[in-house]
Design a protein around this motif. Structure first.
Motif, mmCIF file in Angstrom:
data_model
loop_
_atom_site.group_PDB
_atom_site.id
_atom_site.type_symbol
_atom_site.label_atom_id
_atom_site.label_comp_id
_atom_site.label_asym_id
_atom_site.label_seq_id
_atom_site.Cartn_x
_atom_site.Cartn_y
_atom_site.Cartn_z
ATOM 1 N N LEU A 78 0.957 -1.092 0.109
ATOM 2 C CA LEU A 78 0.161 -0.119 0.019
ATOM 3 C C LEU A 78 0.804 1.357 0.090
ATOM 4 N N TYR A 79 1.855 1.398 0.836
ATOM 5 C CA TYR A 79 2.575 2.659 0.920
ATOM 6 C C TYR A 79 3.389 2.768 -0.626
ATOM 7 N N PHE A 80 3.682 1.920 -1.052
ATOM 8 C CA PHE A 80 4.558 2.180 -2.485
ATOM 9 C C PHE A 80 3.630 2.412 -3.388
ATOM 10 N N ILE A 81 2.297 1.827 -3.669
ATOM 11 C CA ILE A 81 1.203 2.398 -4.547
ATOM 12 C C ILE A 81 0.783 3.568 -4.278
ATOM 13 N N LEU A 82 0.415 3.906 -3.129
ATOM 14 C CA LEU A 82 -0.162 5.271 -2.655
ATOM 15 C C LEU A 82 1.122 6.405 -3.125
ATOM 16 N N GLU A 83 2.234 6.099 -2.818
ATOM 17 C CA GLU A 83 3.522 7.173 -3.352
ATOM 18 C C GLU A 83 3.712 7.105 -4.506
ATOM 19 N N ASN A 84 3.651 6.372 -5.310
ATOM 20 C CA ASN A 84 3.736 6.145 -6.672
ATOM 21 C C ASN A 84 2.369 7.190 -7.519
ATOM 22 N N PHE A 85 1.285 6.846 -7.078
ATOM 23 C CA PHE A 85 0.145 7.390 -7.583
ATOM 24 C C PHE A 85 0.152 9.000 -7.145
ATOM 25 N N ALA A 86 0.709 9.213 -5.902
ATOM 26 C CA ALA A 86 0.990 10.453 -5.581
ATOM 27 C C ALA A 86 1.802 11.384 -6.365
ATOM 28 N N LEU A 87 2.682 10.884 -6.790
ATOM 29 C CA LEU A 87 3.825 11.380 -7.504
ATOM 30 C C LEU A 87 3.141 11.771 -8.990
ATOM 31 N N LYS A 88 2.066 10.724 -9.218
ATOM 32 C CA LYS A 88 1.663 10.922 -10.707
ATOM 33 C C LYS A 88 0.533 12.266 -10.662
ATOM 34 N N TYR A 89 -0.136 12.618 -9.382
ATOM 35 C CA TYR A 89 -0.980 13.803 -9.442
ATOM 36 C C TYR A 89 -0.474 15.025 -8.556
ATOM 37 N N THR A 90 0.745 14.910 -8.306
ATOM 38 C CA THR A 90 1.243 16.096 -7.475
ATOM 39 C C THR A 90 2.667 15.983 -7.804
ATOM 40 N N GLN A 91 3.405 17.339 -7.290
ATOM 41 C CA GLN A 91 4.976 17.447 -7.433
ATOM 42 C C GLN A 91 5.536 16.620 -6.650
ATOM 43 N N ALA A 92 6.756 16.352 -7.008
ATOM 44 C CA ALA A 92 7.818 15.458 -6.116
ATOM 45 C C ALA A 92 8.249 16.182 -4.629
ATOM 46 N N THR A 93 7.948 17.580 -4.977
ATOM 47 C CA THR A 93 8.169 18.437 -3.742
ATOM 48 C C THR A 93 7.167 18.353 -2.598
ATOM 49 N N ASN A 94 5.870 18.439 -3.179
ATOM 50 C CA ASN A 94 4.837 17.875 -2.222
ATOM 51 C C ASN A 94 5.048 16.641 -1.616
ATOM 52 N N VAL A 95 5.254 15.755 -2.216
ATOM 53 C CA VAL A 95 5.225 14.431 -1.724
ATOM 54 C C VAL A 95 6.424 14.198 -0.785
ATOM 55 N N GLY A 96 7.647 14.943 -0.962
ATOM 56 C CA GLY A 96 8.749 14.935 -0.148
ATOM 57 C C GLY A 96 8.244 15.729 1.134
ATOM 58 N N LEU A 97 7.776 16.731 1.228
ATOM 59 C CA LEU A 97 7.207 17.537 2.150
ATOM 60 C C LEU A 97 6.241 16.624 3.174
ATOM 61 N N TYR A 98 5.412 15.842 2.607
ATOM 62 C CA TYR A 98 4.510 14.888 3.360
ATOM 63 C C TYR A 98 5.004 13.815 3.999
ATOM 64 N N MET A 99 6.041 13.247 3.188
ATOM 65 C CA MET A 99 6.883 12.159 3.825
ATOM 66 C C MET A 99 7.776 12.553 5.025
ATOM 67 N N GLY A 100 8.025 14.017 5.086
ATOM 68 C CA GLY A 100 8.559 14.286 6.411
ATOM 69 C C GLY A 100 7.869 14.573 7.761
ATOM 70 N N ALA A 101 6.502 14.225 7.289
ATOM 71 C CA ALA A 101 5.605 14.191 8.539
ATOM 72 C C ALA A 101 5.403 12.655 8.976
ATOM 73 N N ILE A 102 6.247 11.714 8.352
ATOM 74 C CA ILE A 102 6.408 10.571 8.738
ATOM 75 C C ILE A 102 6.711 10.215 10.505
ATOM 76 N N PRO A 103 7.785 11.107 10.855
ATOM 77 C CA PRO A 103 8.044 10.751 12.345
ATOM 78 C C PRO A 103 7.086 11.367 13.275
ATOM 79 N N LEU A 104 6.157 12.524 13.064
ATOM 80 C CA LEU A 104 5.131 12.571 13.944
ATOM 81 C C LEU A 104 4.039 11.858 13.864
ATOM 82 N N LEU A 105 3.706 11.374 12.550
ATOM 83 C CA LEU A 105 2.646 10.468 12.386
ATOM 84 C C LEU A 105 2.934 9.138 13.112
ATOM 85 N N THR A 106 4.234 8.576 12.886
ATOM 86 C CA THR A 106 4.535 7.327 13.888
ATOM 87 C C THR A 106 4.297 7.609 15.236
#
Length: 288
Positions: A78-106
């Motif tokens: 699921l993680y890889f599917i969501l990340e790949n589809f996210a890159l399809k519909y938005t900028q890599a910069t946006n995806v990178g910023l949201y990935m930065g939220a992983i520590p707090l979400l964890t």
């Protein structure tokens, strides 16, 4: 060596490997589809781990297998599917910023599901400081634009990885760490195969696999980024917890930037230096 120190070293090595993997994934996009990339790399990793530790092939308990299937579904599929589809519909910069939220979400997920990992003031303060640094590096020379569909998918991907990291912490006990990783790969591959056939993917072009840029990157992703790195990640979570391990994800844009400067001749700017200092400061405060 101190067990906790080893956990921090494993986390740093894993994040370094995954940072370089972004370059490999990007290189492969011109030759094979994301789902083909995922299937090939995890098949290689699964075979490698089976050769290294050919024990516990058959299930012990049905409930344990269900939990391993959950880990494989969350972190491998699921993680890889969501990340790949996210890159399809938005900028890599946006995806990178949201990935930065992983520590707090964890940390939030661990606070809810785990008894021994809780939110702290230092963690939240470190998150804020590190995210300013992450933003400084990722937004250097680019423009942030909200693209709702892709941004939601990126946030869901980050949440999924947080759930995966906490699930690893809660994995059934009494199994060798390679077995835990191998079983999660096995079930992740099953979900990938189902997705591949249900979505009518085009047949794999064997000729593309003969190109050095393809098979060398696939080898790196399968052997190092999947086989080695996922074992190290599982071990780092076991030694220092999902929260402390996930905090190292803040380093991804910094390591990626250093890789670009070192190997691709990209420019080093004052903003990137300030961003790097803030990331390291935020990581230090979070781990304090």
């Amino acid at each position: 060596m101190n067990n906790k120190l080893l956990g921090h070293i494993f986390s740093f090595i894993t994040i370094t490997i995954w940072s370089v993997a972004f370059v490999s994934n990007k290189a492969l996009l011109s030759y094979i589809t994301p789902i083909e990339n995922m299937l090939l790399r995890f098949i290689i990793a699964f075979i490698l781990l089976t050769i290294i530790y050919p024990k516990d092939i058959l299930p012990r308990f049905f409930k344990d297998e269900l939990f391993f299937a959950l880990i494989g579904f969350l972190g491998i599929f699921l993680y890889f599917i969501l990340e790949n589809f996210a890159l399809k519909y938005t900028q890599a910069t946006n995806v990178g910023l949201y990935m930065g939220a992983i520590p707090l979400l964890t940390a939030i997920t661990a606070h809810i599901f785990s008894k021994d990992e809780k939110l702290s003031k230092n963690l939240i303060l470190g998150f804020i400081i590190a995210m300013v640094g992450v933003g400084a590096i990722l937004l250097e020379g680019s423009k942030f634009e909200i693209r709702l569909k892709g941004d939601i998918l990126a946030l869901l991907a980050a949440t999924t990885f947080a759930l995966y990291s906490v699930a690893l912490k809660l994995a059934p006990k009494g199994y060798h760490y390679i077995v835990v990783t191998r079983k999660s790969f096995f079930y992740g591959l099953i979900f990938m195969a189902i997705f591949y056939f249900l979505t009518n993917q085009p047949p794999l072009n064997i000729e593309e696999l003969k190109k050095p840029v393809v098979y060398l990157n696939i080898a790196y992703l399968g052997i190092v980024s999947s086989g080695l790195a996922f074992i190290l990640w599982q071990q780092s979570i076991e030694k220092i917890g999902s929260i402390n391990a996930s905090n190292y994800i803040y380093l991804v844009p910094l390591i990626t930037a250093i890789t670009g400067i070192t190997f691709l001749g990209e420019s080093l700017t004052l903003t990137m230096v300030i961003g790097g200092v803030l990331i390291i400061l935020g990581l230090y405060i979070s781990q304090k």
